[in-house]
Design an enzyme around this catalytic site. Structure first.
Site, PDB file in Angstrom:
ATOM      1  CE  LYS A  11      -3.958  -2.388   2.300  1.00  0.00           C
ATOM      2  NZ  LYS A  11      -5.117  -2.063   3.445  1.00  0.00           N
ATOM      3  CE1 TYR A  51      -9.440  -3.425  -0.120  1.00  0.00           C
ATOM      4  CE2 TYR A  51      -8.317  -1.301  -0.914  1.00  0.00           C
ATOM      5  CZ  TYR A  51      -8.323  -2.562  -0.058  1.00  0.00           C
ATOM      6  OH  TYR A  51      -7.148  -2.537  -0.138  1.00  0.00           O
ATOM      7  CG  ASN A 114      -4.051  -2.365   6.476  1.00  0.00           C
ATOM      8  OD1 ASN A 114      -3.958  -1.672   5.256  1.00  0.00           O
ATOM      9  ND2 ASN A 114      -4.765  -2.734   7.009  1.00  0.00           N
ATOM     10  CG  HIS A 117      -5.601  -6.457  -0.038  1.00  0.00           C
ATOM     11  ND1 HIS A 117      -6.867  -6.175   0.651  1.00  0.00           N
ATOM     12  CD2 HIS A 117      -5.647  -7.070  -0.895  1.00  0.00           C
ATOM     13  CE1 HIS A 117      -7.167  -6.964   0.393  1.00  0.00           C
ATOM     14  NE2 HIS A 117      -6.761  -7.779  -1.469  1.00  0.00           N
ATOM     15  CD  GLU A 128      -9.481  -9.096  -3.388  1.00  0.00           C
ATOM     16  OE1 GLU A 128     -10.008  -8.891  -2.492  1.00  0.00           O
ATOM     17  OE2 GLU A 128      -7.679  -9.877  -2.904  1.00  0.00           O
TER      18      GLU A 128
HETATM   19  P1  CMP Z   1      -6.852  -4.021   3.969  1.00  0.00           P
HETATM   20  O1  CMP Z   1      -6.931  -6.195   4.485  1.00  0.00           O
HETATM   21  O2  CMP Z   1      -7.059  -4.103   2.604  1.00  0.00           O
HETATM   22  O3  CMP Z   1      -8.997  -4.971   3.968  1.00  0.00           O
HETATM   23  C1  CMP Z   1      -9.902  -3.059   3.451  1.00  0.00           C
HETATM   24  C2  CMP Z   1      -8.867  -2.476   4.816  1.00  0.00           C
HETATM   25  O4  CMP Z   1      -9.623  -1.084   5.594  1.00  0.00           O
HETATM   26  C3  CMP Z   1      -8.059  -2.512   5.300  1.00  0.00           C
HETATM   27  O5  CMP Z   1      -6.847  -3.626   4.585  1.00  0.00           O
HETATM   28  C4  CMP Z   1      -7.876  -0.655   6.086  1.00  0.00           C
HETATM   29  O6  CMP Z   1      -6.485  -0.862   5.070  1.00  0.00           O
HETATM   30  C5  CMP Z   1      -9.615  -0.192   5.424  1.00  0.00           C
HETATM   31  N1  CMP Z   1      -9.337  -0.822   7.131  1.00  0.00           N
HETATM   32  C6  CMP Z   1     -10.020  -1.851   7.215  1.00  0.00           C
HETATM   33  N2  CMP Z   1     -11.230  -1.361   8.527  1.00  0.00           N
HETATM   34  C7  CMP Z   1     -10.978   0.036   9.160  1.00  0.00           C
HETATM   35  C8  CMP Z   1     -11.404   0.524  10.000  1.00  0.00           C
HETATM   36  N3  CMP Z   1     -11.932   0.526  11.329  1.00  0.00           N
HETATM   37  N4  CMP Z   1     -10.669   2.227   9.778  1.00  0.00           N
HETATM   38  C9  CMP Z   1      -9.857   2.265   8.662  1.00  0.00           C
HETATM   39  N5  CMP Z   1      -9.080   1.435   7.657  1.00  0.00           N
HETATM   40  C10 CMP Z   1     -10.066   0.636   7.884  1.00  0.00           C
END
Ligand code: CMP
Length: 140
Positions: A11, A51, A114, A117, A128
């Site tokens: 990311k 998403y 984070n 993904h 995906e």
């Molecule tokens: P990912 O595993 O890519 O799937 C959905 C994404 O949404 C997640 O990683 C985070 O980047 C984001 N995400 C999920 N939960 C939250 C949250 N509670 N607050 C903000 N971002 C979130």
């Protein structure tokens, strides 16, 4: 039977911090083969499409803005039991809850930023991967 492919993105936060190489090294050392990969950048619209399952969630708008804020790396990975093993390697969505030694524990900045993904099912791994890679780019 569990499938042998998953899909990942490095990311914008991890790309910008120069952590792509270190993350790819961890992925390869964990036994995953890279079978397709590219550096690219999403528009907010494309991030919204990727998403879409989260579109009713309160974090959706911010997530689309964040995911289009800079370059990313998209890749299809191959290994036995790929989806489950990759989710173990990256750790929990929230880095505060991620296990020691996981990619998110080491590199993630927040629950949104984070670092990586990982697909949550074989079906989504295929969807995906197809989102990013044409048939010609999926030759391996
Ligand atoms: P990912 O595993 O890519 O799937 C959905 C994404 O949404 C997640 O990683 C985070 O980047 C984001 N995400 C999920 N939960 C939250 C949250 N509670 N607050 C903000 N971002 C979130």
């Amino acid at each position: 039977m569990a499938g042998n492919r998953t899909f990942t993105m490095i990311k914008p936060d991890a790309f910008e911090a120069g952590n792509s190489g270190a993350i790819l090294k961890m992925i390869e050392e964990a036994g995953f083969k890279i079978v397709a990969m590219k550096a690219t950048r999403l528009t907010p619209e494309l991030a919204g499409k990727f998403y879409e399952v989260h579109k009713e969630r309160p974090f959706y708008k911010d997530l689309c803005a964040y995911m289009s804020s800079g370059p990313i790396i998209a890749a299809i990975l191959e290994k036995d039991n790929a989806v489950e093993d990759f989710r173990k390697l990256i750790g929990a969505t929230n880095p505060e809850q991620a296990a020691e030694g996981t990619i998110r524990k080491i590199f993630a900045k927040s629950i949104e930023a984070n670092a990586v993904h990982g697909s949550d099912s074989d079906e989504n791994a295929a969807i995906e991967g197809n989102f990013y890679f044409s048939q010609l780019e999926r030759v391996l």
